[in-house]
Motif scaffolding. Structure first.
Motif, PDB file in Angstrom:
ATOM      1  N   ALA A  82       0.830  -1.208   0.000  1.00  0.00           N
ATOM      2  CA  ALA A  82       0.000   0.000   0.000  1.00  0.00           C
ATOM      3  C   ALA A  82       0.861   1.253   0.000  1.00  0.00           C
ATOM      4  O   ALA A  82       0.587   2.214  -0.731  1.00  0.00           O
ATOM      5  CB  ALA A  82      -0.932  -0.008   1.212  1.00  0.00           C
ATOM      6  N   GLY A  83       1.917   1.257   0.813  1.00  0.00           N
ATOM      7  CA  GLY A  83       2.776   2.437   0.893  1.00  0.00           C
ATOM      8  C   GLY A  83       3.644   2.631  -0.327  1.00  0.00           C
ATOM      9  O   GLY A  83       3.721   3.727  -0.892  1.00  0.00           O
ATOM     10  N   ILE A  84       4.308   1.550  -0.769  1.00  0.00           N
ATOM     11  CA  ILE A  84       5.152   1.657  -1.961  1.00  0.00           C
ATOM     12  C   ILE A  84       4.304   2.048  -3.165  1.00  0.00           C
ATOM     13  O   ILE A  84       4.680   2.910  -3.960  1.00  0.00           O
ATOM     14  CB  ILE A  84       5.889   0.330  -2.224  1.00  0.00           C
ATOM     15  CG1 ILE A  84       6.937   0.088  -1.138  1.00  0.00           C
ATOM     16  CG2 ILE A  84       6.549   0.336  -3.601  1.00  0.00           C
ATOM     17  CD1 ILE A  84       7.649  -1.244  -1.250  1.00  0.00           C
ATOM     18  N   GLY A  85       3.143   1.422  -3.296  1.00  0.00           N
ATOM     19  CA  GLY A  85       2.265   1.734  -4.421  1.00  0.00           C
ATOM     20  C   GLY A  85       1.724   3.146  -4.376  1.00  0.00           C
ATOM     21  O   GLY A  85       1.510   3.776  -5.422  1.00  0.00           O
ATOM     22  N   ALA A  86       1.474   3.666  -3.163  1.00  0.00           N
ATOM     23  CA  ALA A  86       0.990   5.046  -3.041  1.00  0.00           C
ATOM     24  C   ALA A  86       1.976   6.018  -3.658  1.00  0.00           C
ATOM     25  O   ALA A  86       1.592   7.025  -4.265  1.00  0.00           O
ATOM     26  CB  ALA A  86       0.739   5.395  -1.577  1.00  0.00           C
ATOM     27  N   ALA A 110       6.806   2.695   4.133  1.00  0.00           N
ATOM     28  CA  ALA A 110       6.855   2.030   2.828  1.00  0.00           C
ATOM     29  C   ALA A 110       6.746   3.053   1.704  1.00  0.00           C
ATOM     30  O   ALA A 110       7.380   2.907   0.652  1.00  0.00           O
ATOM     31  CB  ALA A 110       5.742   0.998   2.721  1.00  0.00           C
ATOM     32  N   ALA A 111       5.959   4.102   1.920  1.00  0.00           N
ATOM     33  CA  ALA A 111       5.874   5.174   0.923  1.00  0.00           C
ATOM     34  C   ALA A 111       7.215   5.882   0.779  1.00  0.00           C
ATOM     35  O   ALA A 111       7.606   6.292  -0.323  1.00  0.00           O
ATOM     36  CB  ALA A 111       4.784   6.171   1.307  1.00  0.00           C
ATOM     37  N   VAL A 194      -3.557   7.627   1.502  1.00  0.00           N
ATOM     38  CA  VAL A 194      -3.468   6.182   1.650  1.00  0.00           C
ATOM     39  C   VAL A 194      -3.843   5.762   3.069  1.00  0.00           C
ATOM     40  O   VAL A 194      -4.201   4.622   3.318  1.00  0.00           O
ATOM     41  CB  VAL A 194      -2.063   5.665   1.259  1.00  0.00           C
ATOM     42  CG1 VAL A 194      -0.995   6.146   2.227  1.00  0.00           C
ATOM     43  CG2 VAL A 194      -2.040   4.154   1.128  1.00  0.00           C
ATOM     44  N   GLY A 195      -3.816   6.706   4.014  1.00  0.00           N
ATOM     45  CA  GLY A 195      -4.320   6.440   5.354  1.00  0.00           C
ATOM     46  C   GLY A 195      -5.825   6.241   5.301  1.00  0.00           C
ATOM     47  O   GLY A 195      -6.524   6.942   4.565  1.00  0.00           O
ATOM     48  N   VAL A 196      -6.342   5.298   6.084  1.00  0.00           N
ATOM     49  CA  VAL A 196      -7.769   4.951   6.019  1.00  0.00           C
ATOM     50  C   VAL A 196      -8.535   5.699   7.105  1.00  0.00           C
ATOM     51  O   VAL A 196      -8.298   5.478   8.301  1.00  0.00           O
ATOM     52  CB  VAL A 196      -7.977   3.436   6.184  1.00  0.00           C
ATOM     53  CG1 VAL A 196      -9.456   3.093   6.072  1.00  0.00           C
ATOM     54  CG2 VAL A 196      -7.176   2.672   5.139  1.00  0.00           C
ATOM     55  N   PRO A 197      -9.467   6.590   6.726  1.00  0.00           N
ATOM     56  CA  PRO A 197     -10.249   7.316   7.728  1.00  0.00           C
ATOM     57  C   PRO A 197     -11.352   6.444   8.314  1.00  0.00           C
ATOM     58  O   PRO A 197     -11.664   5.375   7.780  1.00  0.00           O
ATOM     59  CB  PRO A 197     -10.841   8.483   6.924  1.00  0.00           C
ATOM     60  CG  PRO A 197     -10.924   7.966   5.518  1.00  0.00           C
ATOM     61  CD  PRO A 197      -9.789   7.012   5.349  1.00  0.00           C
ATOM     62  N   SER A 219      -6.922   9.164  -4.034  1.00  0.00           N
ATOM     63  CA  SER A 219      -6.956   8.136  -3.003  1.00  0.00           C
ATOM     64  C   SER A 219      -6.250   6.908  -3.552  1.00  0.00           C
ATOM     65  O   SER A 219      -6.363   6.591  -4.741  1.00  0.00           O
ATOM     66  CB  SER A 219      -8.399   7.783  -2.634  1.00  0.00           C
ATOM     67  OG  SER A 219      -9.047   8.891  -2.049  1.00  0.00           O
ATOM     68  N   SER A 220      -5.515   6.221  -2.688  1.00  0.00           N
ATOM     69  CA  SER A 220      -4.757   5.047  -3.111  1.00  0.00           C
ATOM     70  C   SER A 220      -5.321   3.819  -2.442  1.00  0.00           C
ATOM     71  O   SER A 220      -5.223   3.653  -1.229  1.00  0.00           O
ATOM     72  CB  SER A 220      -3.278   5.216  -2.747  1.00  0.00           C
ATOM     73  OG  SER A 220      -2.505   4.154  -3.253  1.00  0.00           O
ATOM     74  N   TRP A 221      -5.952   2.947  -3.220  1.00  0.00           N
ATOM     75  CA  TRP A 221      -6.480   1.688  -2.704  1.00  0.00           C
ATOM     76  C   TRP A 221      -5.440   0.609  -2.931  1.00  0.00           C
ATOM     77  O   TRP A 221      -5.131   0.260  -4.070  1.00  0.00           O
ATOM     78  CB  TRP A 221      -7.775   1.290  -3.411  1.00  0.00           C
ATOM     79  CG  TRP A 221      -8.902   2.248  -3.275  1.00  0.00           C
ATOM     80  CD1 TRP A 221      -9.022   3.264  -2.375  1.00  0.00           C
ATOM     81  CD2 TRP A 221     -10.089   2.287  -4.082  1.00  0.00           C
ATOM     82  NE1 TRP A 221     -10.203   3.935  -2.559  1.00  0.00           N
ATOM     83  CE2 TRP A 221     -10.885   3.349  -3.604  1.00  0.00           C
ATOM     84  CE3 TRP A 221     -10.557   1.525  -5.152  1.00  0.00           C
ATOM     85  CZ2 TRP A 221     -12.120   3.670  -4.167  1.00  0.00           C
ATOM     86  CZ3 TRP A 221     -11.783   1.838  -5.706  1.00  0.00           C
ATOM     87  CH2 TRP A 221     -12.561   2.899  -5.213  1.00  0.00           C
ATOM     88  N   TYR A 222      -4.874   0.098  -1.843  1.00  0.00           N
ATOM     89  CA  TYR A 222      -3.906  -0.989  -1.950  1.00  0.00           C
ATOM     90  C   TYR A 222      -2.718  -0.576  -2.807  1.00  0.00           C
ATOM     91  O   TYR A 222      -2.124  -1.372  -3.514  1.00  0.00           O
ATOM     92  CB  TYR A 222      -4.586  -2.216  -2.558  1.00  0.00           C
ATOM     93  CG  TYR A 222      -3.976  -3.559  -2.224  1.00  0.00           C
ATOM     94  CD1 TYR A 222      -2.912  -3.686  -1.333  1.00  0.00           C
ATOM     95  CD2 TYR A 222      -4.475  -4.708  -2.819  1.00  0.00           C
ATOM     96  CE1 TYR A 222      -2.386  -4.927  -1.044  1.00  0.00           C
ATOM     97  CE2 TYR A 222      -3.954  -5.958  -2.529  1.00  0.00           C
ATOM     98  CZ  TYR A 222      -2.910  -6.071  -1.643  1.00  0.00           C
ATOM     99  OH  TYR A 222      -2.389  -7.306  -1.353  1.00  0.00           O
TER     100      TYR A 222
END
Length: 277
Positions: A82-86, A110-111, A194-197, A219-222
């Motif tokens: 999720a972080g790298i992909g964001a 990871a981002a 990418v953080g989930v509210p 927004s970044s999903w996965y």
């Protein structure tokens, strides 16, 4: 094998447009898992967790090089991807970019690692915990900002000649930190959430500012990932020594130690505790 929760269907409108990373009808196992008394289980994200066995669709399993550490490789199944992909997929971080990452837990770090892989020239880590900021530096952050004692928007602007970052990745999932991300980006820059509210959270921004600053709010999903493409690639980078997945594994634990690990996580003492069966 690494389990994933995006087993693409190949037939939805996103897949037919050649965008399987946005698949709207991802597959889960058709057969329901049950307890011995017949009670049906609903595995989180179609995968489940904290169990010795689970039942998934074939597309939820991605083959990777078996020589990779299982503890490190398993982290790609969710948070690290999720972080790298964001950074790489959603934020399109490129060579020479300035990136700010707000929130330096597992996903935020990871981002940072993903931004480093993408060739970002400056990576600014923002958090309220100096321990997390120190870890962020080890994963590629070039600058750190403790937002408990400093205004993060002002600090990011000071580090970017007053302009703001090209890409700001919000890895907390809170309205206040999202506003910080919005105002810490350069004109025509990109904000990635990418953080989930939580469901009750609301965001208020002046619409004129949204219009006037231009750029992209994403927004970044996965991590907008395609597991069949991204997992093997990242494992190859790991085995080449170019992506330190081992750095994300603070400890390995047994299944019965999960509750204690949650306590350490809440205290900010670990980045990731990995259950080894």
């Amino acid at each position: 094998m690494i389990l994933n929760w995006r087993a693409v269907c190949g037939d939805c409108r996103a897949c037919r447009r050649g965008r399987p990373q946005y698949c709207f009808t991802t597959h889960n196992a058709k057969q329901k898992m049950t307890l011995l008394d017949g009670t049906e289980l609903s595995p989180a994200l179609g995968i489940g967790a904290f169990a010795e066995k689970t039942l998934v669709a074939a597309g939820q399993c991605t083959k990777v090089d078996r020589t990779a550490s299982a503890a490190a490789a398993g982290l790609l199944g969710c948070g690290v991807m999720a972080g790298i992909g964001a950074a790489i997929n959603t934020g399109n971080v490129g060579r020479g970019d300035t990136v700010a990452v707000i929130g330096c837990g597992g996903v935020g770090d990871a981002a940072i690692a993903g931004s480093r892989l993408a060739g970002a020239a400056r990576i600014i880590a923002v958090d309220i915990d100096d321990r997390k900021l120190e870890k962020a530096r080890s994963l590629g952050a070039t600058h750190t900002v403790n937002s408990k004692t400093n205004d993060p928007v002002e600090a990011i602007r000071e580090l970017t000649a007053g302009f703001g970052a090209d890409v700001v990745i919000e890895a907390v999932g809170h309205p206040e930190t999202y506003k910080q991300a919005f105002y810490a980006r350069d004109l025509a820059g990109t904000v990635v959430l990418v953080g989930v509210p939580t469901p009750e959270m609301k965001l208020e921004l002046p619409l004129l500012d949204v219009f006037g600053r231009g750029g992209s709010l994403k927004s970044s999903w996965y991590g907008d990932c395609l597991p069949s493409r991204d997992f093997p690639m990242l494992i190859d980078l790991y085995l080449q020594g170019r992506l330190d997945l081992d750095a994300f594994v603070t400890e390995t634990i047994a299944l019965e130690d999960v509750e204690k690990a949650f306590g350490r996580m809440r205290g900010g003492d670990v980045l990731r505790s990995v259950v080894v069966l």
